[in-house]
Design an enzyme around this catalytic site. Sequence first.
Site, short mmCIF file in Angstrom:
data_model
loop_
_atom_site.label_atom_id
_atom_site.label_comp_id
_atom_site.label_asym_id
_atom_site.label_seq_id
_atom_site.Cartn_x
_atom_site.Cartn_y
_atom_site.Cartn_z
N ASP A 1 -10.86 3.50 0.49
CA ASP A 1 -11.37 3.00 1.78
C ASP A 1 -12.27 4.04 2.47
O ASP A 1 -13.30 3.70 3.03
CB ASP A 1 -10.22 2.64 2.72
CG ASP A 1 -9.55 1.33 2.32
OD1 ASP A 1 -10.22 0.49 1.70
OD2 ASP A 1 -8.35 1.17 2.63
N LYS B 1 0.81 -1.23 0.00
CA LYS B 1 0.00 0.00 0.00
C LYS B 1 0.84 1.28 0.00
O LYS B 1 0.44 2.28 -0.59
CB LYS B 1 -0.95 0.01 1.20
CG LYS B 1 -2.10 -0.98 1.06
CD LYS B 1 -3.12 -0.79 2.15
CE LYS B 1 -4.42 -1.46 1.76
NZ LYS B 1 -5.56 -0.96 2.53
#
Length: 276
Positions: free
Chosen positions: A107, A70
């Site tokens: 997210d 990430k």
Amino acid sequence: MKNPRVPLAAVIGWPISHSKSPRIHGHWLSKHGIAGHYIAMGIEPAAFKDTMQQLPKLGFVGANVTIPHKEATLELAAEVTPRAKQIGAANTVVFLPEGGFRADNTDGIGFINNLRQKAPDWDASAGPALVLGAGGASRAVLWSLLDAGVPQILLANRTRERAESLKQEFGNKISVIEWSEISEATKSAALIVNTTSLGMTGQPPLEITLHSKAGTLVTDLVYTPMTTELLRQAQDKGLQTVDGLGMLLHQAVPGFEAWFGTRPEVDETMRALVLE
Ligand code: ATR
């Protein structure tokens, strides 16, 4: 001429076997009759950069990236969306026609879109939010709540310094409170969000007593079990609750739309799909 290839996308992580993403995207591909594929790809950190250079040559239009890639994704990206920059991690990548890729983080938008779908009456401006936890998930939630217009966020974390450092980054709408004050803080919160792993199957319980007023919305990012002790307590007190599974589904929407050109719906049948 249109791209003559079958569009491909992947979730890339190491290890990758647990990912629910292939089920989510596979469901949408077949539902919309799109001749594309979404696969799980286990790629070691040392091979990640090379993989990201090769994939578009093979017909990949984008990817989801997960642990441990990430942060590396942000470093390698040709473009980074403002929200990915602020959250400090990327989970969605779109390969660009001119080469390289754009890194995004969906997210936070997944979190807020799940709230909006499940609790349409929730009003961001109604009052402060109490956020428990200061890890990666918390960063996405903080971004989304500020973006939605929440006036103040009470942030509590076992390790107070992590919360303080998020305040430095996210600004003075964040007020750091002691972990021991979380039950007291529920009195003034219009929204309560658990971003910690507490209450998850196999983890310690989240010890909190809700003193919330009617109308308070309680949500938990933990979805194993689906109804956590936090949500059960809230329901027993007549508060509105939203479980965490929907965030997982909603975070997948922007990627699918960018890669395959159709905005998919999150519906009840999908919840069963990822729980299988
Ligand atoms: P994620 O990316 O899922 O947020 P993380 O970055 O490891 O994962 O963050 C986990 C969060 O759960 C942190 O807020 C952590 O608190 P600390 O910063 O003090 O570690 C919280 N957490 C985990 N176990 C906890 C426990 N036993 N008591 C209180 N908080 C806990």
